[in-house]
Design a protein around this motif. Sequence first.
Motif, mmCIF file in Angstrom:
data_model
loop_
_atom_site.group_PDB
_atom_site.id
_atom_site.type_symbol
_atom_site.label_atom_id
_atom_site.label_comp_id
_atom_site.label_asym_id
_atom_site.label_seq_id
_atom_site.Cartn_x
_atom_site.Cartn_y
_atom_site.Cartn_z
ATOM 1 N N PRO A 91 0.842 -1.201 0.000
ATOM 2 C CA PRO A 91 0.000 0.000 0.000
ATOM 3 C C PRO A 91 0.878 1.253 0.000
ATOM 4 O O PRO A 91 1.913 1.299 0.673
ATOM 5 N N LEU A 92 0.464 2.252 -0.761
ATOM 6 C CA LEU A 92 1.258 3.459 -0.918
ATOM 7 C C LEU A 92 0.395 4.691 -0.710
ATOM 8 O O LEU A 92 -0.776 4.724 -1.105
ATOM 9 N N LYS A 93 1.007 5.715 -0.105
ATOM 10 C CA LYS A 93 0.332 6.993 0.119
ATOM 11 C C LYS A 93 1.099 8.086 -0.602
ATOM 12 O O LYS A 93 2.326 8.158 -0.533
ATOM 13 N N ARG A 94 0.367 8.949 -1.262
ATOM 14 C CA ARG A 94 0.968 10.068 -1.984
ATOM 15 C C ARG A 94 1.465 11.107 -0.982
ATOM 16 O O ARG A 94 0.775 11.455 -0.030
ATOM 17 N N THR A 95 2.650 11.635 -1.241
ATOM 18 C CA THR A 95 3.154 12.715 -0.383
ATOM 19 C C THR A 95 3.358 14.012 -1.164
ATOM 20 O O THR A 95 3.576 15.061 -0.561
ATOM 21 N N ASN A 96 3.303 13.927 -2.484
ATOM 22 C CA ASN A 96 3.454 15.130 -3.310
ATOM 23 C C ASN A 96 2.063 15.648 -3.673
ATOM 24 O O ASN A 96 1.325 14.993 -4.425
ATOM 25 N N PRO A 97 1.652 16.817 -3.193
ATOM 26 C CA PRO A 97 0.307 17.320 -3.498
ATOM 27 C C PRO A 97 0.130 17.698 -4.966
ATOM 28 O O PRO A 97 -0.994 17.766 -5.461
ATOM 29 N N GLU A 98 1.213 17.924 -5.679
ATOM 30 C CA GLU A 98 1.110 18.274 -7.085
ATOM 31 C C GLU A 98 0.734 17.030 -7.890
ATOM 32 O O GLU A 98 1.295 15.944 -7.710
ATOM 33 N N LYS A 99 -0.218 17.203 -8.799
ATOM 34 C CA LYS A 99 -0.639 16.086 -9.638
ATOM 35 C C LYS A 99 -0.541 16.477 -11.107
ATOM 36 O O LYS A 99 -0.845 17.606 -11.474
ATOM 37 N N GLY A 100 -0.131 15.528 -11.927
ATOM 38 C CA GLY A 100 -0.044 15.782 -13.357
ATOM 39 C C GLY A 100 0.643 14.633 -14.056
ATOM 40 O O GLY A 100 1.207 13.740 -13.417
ATOM 41 N N ILE A 101 0.616 14.645 -15.368
ATOM 42 C CA ILE A 101 1.238 13.578 -16.143
ATOM 43 C C ILE A 101 2.751 13.677 -16.010
ATOM 44 O O ILE A 101 3.350 14.732 -16.218
ATOM 45 N N GLY A 102 3.375 12.579 -15.633
ATOM 46 C CA GLY A 102 4.821 12.550 -15.480
ATOM 47 C C GLY A 102 5.334 13.147 -14.183
ATOM 48 O O GLY A 102 6.541 13.251 -13.979
ATOM 49 N N VAL A 103 4.411 13.526 -13.274
ATOM 50 C CA VAL A 103 4.813 14.099 -11.986
ATOM 51 C C VAL A 103 5.047 12.971 -10.990
ATOM 52 O O VAL A 103 4.217 12.063 -10.846
ATOM 53 N N ASP A 104 6.169 13.003 -10.302
ATOM 54 C CA ASP A 104 6.490 11.985 -9.306
ATOM 55 C C ASP A 104 5.563 12.135 -8.097
ATOM 56 O O ASP A 104 5.584 13.172 -7.426
ATOM 57 N N PRO A 105 4.733 11.143 -7.783
ATOM 58 C CA PRO A 105 3.838 11.249 -6.624
ATOM 59 C C PRO A 105 4.573 11.194 -5.289
ATOM 60 O O PRO A 105 3.999 11.521 -4.259
ATOM 61 N N LYS A 106 5.859 10.740 -5.316
ATOM 62 C CA LYS A 106 6.664 10.585 -4.100
ATOM 63 C C LYS A 106 5.932 9.682 -3.106
ATOM 64 O O LYS A 106 5.558 10.089 -2.003
ATOM 65 N N TRP A 107 5.764 8.455 -3.535
ATOM 66 C CA TRP A 107 5.009 7.494 -2.738
ATOM 67 C C TRP A 107 5.701 7.156 -1.429
ATOM 68 O O TRP A 107 6.926 7.089 -1.363
ATOM 69 N N GLN A 108 4.886 6.918 -0.421
ATOM 70 C CA GLN A 108 5.373 6.473 0.884
ATOM 71 C C GLN A 108 4.677 5.156 1.222
ATOM 72 O O GLN A 108 3.445 5.065 1.167
ATOM 73 N N GLU A 109 5.460 4.127 1.527
ATOM 74 C CA GLU A 109 4.858 2.849 1.907
ATOM 75 C C GLU A 109 4.132 2.985 3.234
ATOM 76 O O GLU A 109 4.622 3.628 4.179
ATOM 77 N N ILE A 110 2.946 2.382 3.304
ATOM 78 C CA ILE A 110 2.169 2.352 4.546
ATOM 79 C C ILE A 110 1.649 0.935 4.744
ATOM 80 O O ILE A 110 1.682 0.102 3.827
ATOM 81 N N THR A 111 1.148 0.649 5.930
ATOM 82 C CA THR A 111 0.590 -0.668 6.197
ATOM 83 C C THR A 111 -0.848 -0.732 5.676
ATOM 84 O O THR A 111 -1.471 0.298 5.369
ATOM 85 N N TRP A 112 -1.378 -1.933 5.598
ATOM 86 C CA TRP A 112 -2.769 -2.093 5.175
ATOM 87 C C TRP A 112 -3.711 -1.397 6.152
ATOM 88 O O TRP A 112 -4.687 -0.750 5.732
ATOM 89 N N GLU A 113 -3.442 -1.508 7.437
ATOM 90 C CA GLU A 113 -4.303 -0.856 8.424
ATOM 91 C C GLU A 113 -4.243 0.658 8.297
ATOM 92 O O GLU A 113 -5.265 1.347 8.428
ATOM 93 N N GLU A 114 -3.053 1.182 8.045
ATOM 94 C CA GLU A 114 -2.945 2.626 7.838
ATOM 95 C C GLU A 114 -3.737 3.062 6.605
ATOM 96 O O GLU A 114 -4.398 4.111 6.614
ATOM 97 N N ALA A 115 -3.680 2.239 5.565
ATOM 98 C CA ALA A 115 -4.443 2.556 4.360
ATOM 99 C C ALA A 115 -5.942 2.544 4.649
ATOM 100 O O ALA A 115 -6.670 3.452 4.242
ATOM 101 N N TYR A 116 -6.405 1.527 5.355
ATOM 102 C CA TYR A 116 -7.829 1.435 5.682
ATOM 103 C C TYR A 116 -8.259 2.608 6.568
ATOM 104 O O TYR A 116 -9.382 3.109 6.426
ATOM 105 N N ASP A 117 -7.373 3.038 7.442
ATOM 106 C CA ASP A 117 -7.703 4.169 8.323
ATOM 107 C C ASP A 117 -7.838 5.471 7.538
ATOM 108 O O ASP A 117 -8.525 6.400 7.990
ATOM 109 N N ILE A 118 -7.208 5.549 6.379
ATOM 110 C CA ILE A 118 -7.356 6.722 5.522
ATOM 111 C C ILE A 118 -8.639 6.618 4.701
ATOM 112 O O ILE A 118 -9.384 7.594 4.551
ATOM 113 N N ILE A 119 -8.921 5.427 4.204
ATOM 114 C CA ILE A 119 -10.014 5.230 3.241
ATOM 115 C C ILE A 119 -11.382 5.159 3.900
ATOM 116 O O ILE A 119 -12.334 5.843 3.479
#
Length: 833
Positions: A54-82
Amino acid sequence: MCQTNDSGIIGHVKDGVLVKVEGDPDCPPNHGRLCVKGLSSPFMPANPSRVLKPLKRTNPEKGIGVDPKWQEITWEEAYDIIVPRMKKIREEDSRKLMLSTFDYPPIFLAIPWCIACGSQFYVGAATWCGWYHNACYQYYLSFFREADYENTNYLILWGTQSGHIVDALPVSSAKKLADARVRGARIVVIDPVATPAASLADEWVPIRPGTDGALALCFANLLLNEYSLYDREFIKARTNGPYLVGPDELYIRDPETNKPLVWDGAEKRARPFNQVEPEHMALEGEYVVNGITCRPGFHILKKHLKKYSPETVSEITTIPEKDIRRIAREFGEAARIGSTTVIDGVTLPYRPAAILTGRGASAHRHAMHTVFAMEVLNVFVGNVNVPGGVLGIATNYTRRWGVTEDEDGIALSPNSTYWHFYGALDTYPARPVSKPQTYTLLDLCPVATYTDGLFPLAMTDPKRFGLDYDIEFLIVAHTNPVASYINPGEMVEQLKKINFILGFATEWNEVMELCDVVLPNSHWTERYDPIANPPFKFEAVGYHDWYWFFRRPMIAPPTPEIKHWFEILLDLTERAGFLKEFYEAYNEHNCIRKPYRLDPAKKHSYLEICDAVMQDRYGVSVEWYEKNQTNVCVQKKTVDEAFPGPFVPGRYNIYMEYWKRAGEEVKKVVTDMGIEDIWETDDYVPLLEWKPCSSFEKRNEYDLIAVNYKAACHTFSNTTHNPLLLEIGHTYPWIYGIQINRETAEKKGIKDGDEICVESEFGYSVKGTAVITEGIHPECIGTVGACGRLSFGEKVGRKVGVHWNTLVGQTLERIDKMSSSLDGCVRVKIYKA
């Protein structure tokens, strides 16, 4: 029944005994063969760029070819966001949540999920798939169709490459069409491009893009008015052609029963259609009924078609008049109208000529008229669901469903029962019209199969269409609307408006890189899928056994946590508190009968949910597939199931009276909304017409039309990063290049291999290598669709080839308001880069 072992080798099971024969030709779905995409599938799960955590975006900028700067998170952390977001939206306004997927097998799960959640559904890619589905429901009584290759002698492929590994039933239909060629069947391809299908045909007919409807109506004119090559008895008995029509263009109805009236030639008076034997129904003539002058719909249509003369249509299409006349006659004569054949002791109509249409001819403004104009030619010769003609898929599966008819005697396909929500809808009868409730504006398109093409426009200005809420939560799985529809930049700007995007990803693509959270998804080789790929397409065509797929894993996923995306969605559903509602919606939407209905009070596993639909529809359990270590169950098909035409009730619309009535309702609603100036209703007329699309005329220096087509080694944007398929693509220069007609290239000083720039009327441009050829209409340039990818995280295949969609801008003026088809005629100019 076929078996797939862990290495993917297909064998055959007879009487419960596995015959271990590689490439067994008796295997019904594919004759023991895989297409190149299937053979290359082992590359995909092993992709070094595969999403594993599971990955969480850390770069607020969005666009084609833009690095999202992903951060690994646990499944529980992902569920707590969603989960809190999902709960909050359901409490406020569940329409603010949208699910988007083009993953065919779990569609029967995804739609009930949307119903239970109260959310919206957006396919995200199918708008380019083919609006011919609009006619399939009515004429072949099925979501999909295929030619009876084994019995047809004359086949026109019109804007499609069916039978050439690029459509549904790929391997099976390719073998059947190859066998048909060997026995002498004639294949004619009508297409602006000499596609692989055209290169193998007996004749390629290059046509100016967007003029297919004119050619179809000209063929109809010739068949009905000059050659008299039409099935009169079929039109009398199985169409609404005999129904009497008044000056208001509506049916004349019986005052007592409200049934449409026909003229009874035996009794010399008008009577309800269901009280007159077909042979006594008049197809032509003028009559006075209750003081009203009226004529049969067929009479009106036949006269209307005369304006589509070969001389006029030759100028429109650039096809020589003599060829237009010849092909129309060849088709009509090949149909052998009035002939019969005997299959297993049953005498059936025999019509060994067929026309198959596809996305190419229908991706234009006024698409609804074009599609029906082409498909109605099959109706005129009576080849619908009979040997040698065009067959619907699973039209008459008598164990579970069948065709019915309404009070007007018009046939109702069984799909209206199984596909009745959020799109993939039947086009008859017209649905109620109302102010739009969803961003696909489906409520304004009462005769459309689906309306995904309107989503980006609604996102641009929702209040314009009376939508008083925003999409705040988008779930995306196995679809890529950024690469698969309009210019990616335009689509990204709309998706950036959505506060939170959740993606289920196996590998990276452009839309996944816009997500805020990405969860790993299993590859299709690692998962279970009932009704696999896709429903109503792989259930056998013609007089063959039914075969029901249940896809079983060939390999294990990289980690136990990686599951089918819908299994994960079920976990989220339980935590969000509407699992019970999902079970209820699942039962109702899929028409599950007792004892297979899910108990909403209990928790059910993913496989138990799959088992319910498999047992209810096909009478075979998941346990049976597992016990027999097979992916396919075979059941005997009867003659009336194979060729249901003579056995099912109902008539087919050739005079589109219901369009007129639907259009009047649309006009009322759009007038009330104040958008009558932008939402035209002039296509809602009962007689099929051709109108030029927006790019028919040249515009200054934009003197060419950019078209695209499909190559057998790629599927949409899903495979352009597969290294084996990329290597295959590079062996054919045209796959990643830009095709230009030799004469056109000479006028512009362009040589084979030159790097050129293609600039569209919208100001967008792409670059590529010129491929000079005779195999394209001189007014066109052509590319394979969905290459030239721009994903940041997937380097393989990046910028390889040309991305045709980049050239396409979307405006409301370019949309067919009946079908939501976006006009694919894009005016361009070319020059050396």
